[in-house]
Design a protein around this motif. Structure first.
Motif, PDB file in Angstrom:
ATOM      1  N   THR A   1     -11.557 -17.577   3.754  1.00 15.93           N
ATOM      2  CA  THR A   1     -12.469 -16.441   3.543  1.00 15.93           C
ATOM      3  C   THR A   1     -13.670 -16.889   2.726  1.00 15.93           C
ATOM      4  O   THR A   1     -14.782 -16.431   2.938  1.00 15.93           O
ATOM      5  CB  THR A   1     -11.773 -15.287   2.795  1.00 15.93           C
ATOM      6  N   HIS A   2     -13.443 -17.785   1.764  1.00 16.16           N
ATOM      7  CA  HIS A   2     -14.520 -18.365   0.973  1.00 16.16           C
ATOM      8  C   HIS A   2     -13.948 -19.557   0.219  1.00 16.16           C
ATOM      9  O   HIS A   2     -12.743 -19.768   0.216  1.00 16.16           O
ATOM     10  CB  HIS A   2     -15.170 -17.342   0.038  1.00 16.16           C
ATOM     11  N   ALA A   3     -14.840 -20.316  -0.429  1.00 13.22           N
ATOM     12  CA  ALA A   3     -14.404 -21.599  -0.983  1.00 13.22           C
ATOM     13  C   ALA A   3     -14.162 -21.550  -2.488  1.00 13.22           C
ATOM     14  O   ALA A   3     -14.455 -22.512  -3.187  1.00 13.22           O
ATOM     15  CB  ALA A   3     -15.398 -22.695  -0.616  1.00 13.22           C
TER      16      ALA A   3
ATOM     17  N   GLU B   1     -11.587 -21.865  -5.553  1.00 11.80           N
ATOM     18  CA  GLU B   1     -10.416 -22.745  -5.641  1.00 11.80           C
ATOM     19  C   GLU B   1      -9.100 -22.009  -5.412  1.00 11.80           C
ATOM     20  O   GLU B   1      -8.169 -22.568  -4.831  1.00 11.80           O
ATOM     21  CB  GLU B   1     -10.387 -23.421  -7.020  1.00 11.80           C
ATOM     22  N   ASP B   2      -9.017 -20.758  -5.885  1.00 13.14           N
ATOM     23  CA  ASP B   2      -7.743 -20.037  -5.721  1.00 13.14           C
ATOM     24  C   ASP B   2      -7.438 -19.737  -4.249  1.00 13.14           C
ATOM     25  O   ASP B   2      -6.290 -19.510  -3.886  1.00 13.14           O
ATOM     26  CB  ASP B   2      -7.693 -18.746  -6.574  1.00 13.14           C
ATOM     27  N   HIS B   3      -8.445 -19.780  -3.395  1.00 11.75           N
ATOM     28  CA  HIS B   3      -8.254 -19.465  -1.974  1.00 11.75           C
ATOM     29  C   HIS B   3      -8.178 -20.711  -1.091  1.00 11.75           C
ATOM     30  O   HIS B   3      -7.461 -20.719  -0.094  1.00 11.75           O
ATOM     31  CB  HIS B   3      -9.398 -18.574  -1.469  1.00 11.75           C
ATOM     32  N   CYS B   4      -8.950 -21.743  -1.465  1.00  8.98           N
ATOM     33  CA  CYS B   4      -9.124 -22.857  -0.510  1.00  8.98           C
ATOM     34  C   CYS B   4      -8.452 -24.158  -0.939  1.00  8.98           C
ATOM     35  O   CYS B   4      -8.389 -25.108  -0.162  1.00  8.98           O
ATOM     36  CB  CYS B   4     -10.608 -23.122  -0.287  1.00  8.98           C
TER      37      CYS B   4
ATOM     38  N   GLY C   1      -8.095 -10.326  -1.020  1.00  6.19           N
ATOM     39  CA  GLY C   1      -7.684 -11.631  -1.513  1.00  6.19           C
ATOM     40  C   GLY C   1      -6.689 -11.585  -2.671  1.00  6.19           C
ATOM     41  O   GLY C   1      -6.032 -12.574  -2.965  1.00  6.19           O
ATOM     42  N   HIS C   2      -6.609 -10.439  -3.341  1.00 10.15           N
ATOM     43  CA  HIS C   2      -5.659 -10.273  -4.453  1.00 10.15           C
ATOM     44  C   HIS C   2      -5.128  -8.840  -4.413  1.00 10.15           C
ATOM     45  O   HIS C   2      -5.868  -7.916  -4.084  1.00 10.15           O
ATOM     46  CB  HIS C   2      -6.348 -10.512  -5.806  1.00 10.15           C
ATOM     47  N   GLY C   3      -3.864  -8.673  -4.783  1.00  5.75           N
ATOM     48  CA  GLY C   3      -3.311  -7.325  -4.883  1.00  5.75           C
ATOM     49  C   GLY C   3      -2.955  -6.730  -3.529  1.00  5.75           C
ATOM     50  O   GLY C   3      -3.040  -7.397  -2.490  1.00  5.75           O
TER      51      GLY C   3
ATOM     52  N   GLY D   1     -10.819 -11.102   2.141  1.00  3.13           N
ATOM     53  CA  GLY D   1     -10.962 -11.995   0.992  1.00  3.13           C
ATOM     54  C   GLY D   1     -11.293 -11.219  -0.278  1.00  3.13           C
ATOM     55  O   GLY D   1     -10.733 -10.140  -0.523  1.00  3.13           O
ATOM     56  N   ASP D   2     -12.221 -11.744  -1.064  1.00  2.00           N
ATOM     57  CA  ASP D   2     -12.570 -11.081  -2.327  1.00  2.00           C
ATOM     58  C   ASP D   2     -13.706 -10.070  -2.168  1.00  2.00           C
ATOM     59  O   ASP D   2     -14.279  -9.608  -3.152  1.00  2.00           O
ATOM     60  CB  ASP D   2     -12.947 -12.120  -3.396  1.00  2.00           C
ATOM     61  N   CYS D   3     -14.003  -9.705  -0.932  1.00  3.86           N
ATOM     62  CA  CYS D   3     -15.057  -8.715  -0.681  1.00  3.86           C
ATOM     63  C   CYS D   3     -14.576  -7.310  -1.075  1.00  3.86           C
ATOM     64  O   CYS D   3     -15.344  -6.490  -1.558  1.00  3.86           O
ATOM     65  CB  CYS D   3     -15.381  -8.781   0.799  1.00  3.86           C
TER      66      CYS D   3
HETATM   67 ZN   LIG Z   1     -10.173 -14.692  -5.444  1.00  5.68          ZN
END
Ligand SMILES: [Zn+2]
Ligand SMILES: [Zn+2]
Length: 319
Positions: free
Chosen positions: A63-65, A67-70, A230-232, A182-184
């Motif tokens: 979804t994006h770069a 660190e917690d995602h990629c 991305g969270h929750g 993601g985090d959007c």
């Molecule tokens: Zn995140």
């Protein structure tokens, strides 16, 4: 085309990150988690419980770069036989540290960040960048707006939704108006527009909040029934969260504009006044500065503040 949400630990304040498993052909992961032993172990065991190993993964979509995602993308790719990695070309976090370029330094200097504080933040992000493996240009394929990620039993449409980062992407399954974003869109926190260089012109900064609001409206135009963040937990009432974000952004705008004084105020000074408590805490300081830059850029675009540059530093004044 079943979407399963896996919860993977991160060493960050935000807590666990969500990885989405699409158990279809090709077997796909959307995000993978940070490059830590704990995350790798958790991902392995979550997949293992479903009879899947890293070697079964065929496609890794980011979804994006951040660190917690990629972070684990390369490791999973290396353990799989031939998984392809997809990420938007405007993401750079997987290429080099977030504050590693000279342009980052001048970007934050313009915002009134003292050199010693910039150095502290850069050192911190250098450490954080160890939680991902950089990917060379030839190691990933580009996600592009409107492209379809095909599966045997359906497809996901890629939506380029910049804001949180320039290359953030969301994915929509139009058949049931389900989003993975993601985090959007996050259920419990208003996403932070993180300060970034403009991907098309690194001498400028990316207008993150204005872009974010357009992306949010675009996601809303799908009338989502379910939005996986991305969270929750997933968001079931998109309109409620949309209005909540818009209200929160509006309040923050008013506050930021009120902090610009006739003598001229820098983004750094606004950040300190906005978040007096968290300001000395490592990563929060960078996020606080990001937030104030994003809001001042937006306020300037709306004609609520004016900006003048003196000796390389931008000063904002009420209009
Ligand atoms: Zn995140
Ligand atoms: Zn993020």
């Amino acid at each position: 085309m079943k979407i399963e949400q896996l919860s993977i630990p991160t060493p960050f304040y935000v807590g666990d990150v969500n990885v989405y498993l699409i158990k279809d052909d090709p077997l796909t992961l959307i995000d993978v988690g940070p490059k830590t032993d704990a995350a790798a172990k958790a991902l392995k065991s979550e997949l293992g419980r479903r009879g899947i190993s890293f070697s079964d993964v065929r496609r890794i979509v980011l979804t994006h770069a951040h660190e917690d995602h990629c972070g684990l993308a390369k490791r999973v790719r290396d353990e799989s036989k031939d998984a392809e990695i997809f990420v938007h070309d405007w993401e750079t976090g997987h290429l080099f540290g977030r504050l590693a370029q000279d342009e980052h330094k001048s970007l934050l200097r313009r915002s009134g960040v003292p050199e010693s504080i910039f150095d502290e933040m850069r050192d911190l992000y250098q450490e954080i960048s160890l939680l991902t493996d950089p990917l060379g240009q030839s190691e990933y394929k580009k996600l592009e707006d409107d492209m379809e990620l095909e599966f045997v039993s359906g497809s996901l449409r890629v939506l380029h939704t910049p804001g949180h980062t320039p290359g953030s992407c969301s994915f929509v399954r139009e058949a049931d108006r389900t989003l993975i974003c993601g985090d959007c869109v996050l259920k419990r926190i208003t996403p932070n527009p993180v300060v970034s260089l403009d991907p098309l012109d690194p001498a400028k900064r990316f207008r993150s909040l204005a872009e974010y609001l357009v992306s949010l409206a675009r996601l809303r135009s799908f009338s989502p029934t379910l939005a996986y963040g991305g969270h929750g937990e997933a968001v079931t009432d998109f309109d409620e969260i949309f209005h909540r974000y818009v209200r929160a952004i509006d309040e923050r705008q008013k506050k930021v504009v009120s902090l610009a004084t006739g003598d001229g105020t820098t983004a750094f000074e606004v950040a300190k006044a906005l978040f007096p408590d968290s300001f000395d805490h490592d990563v929060h300081r960078f996020l606080a500065i990001s937030e104030s830059i994003a809001h001042l850029d937006y306020a300037e675009g709306e004609g609520k503040v004016s900006v003048e540059t003196s000796d390389g530093v931008e000063y904002y004044r009420p209009v």
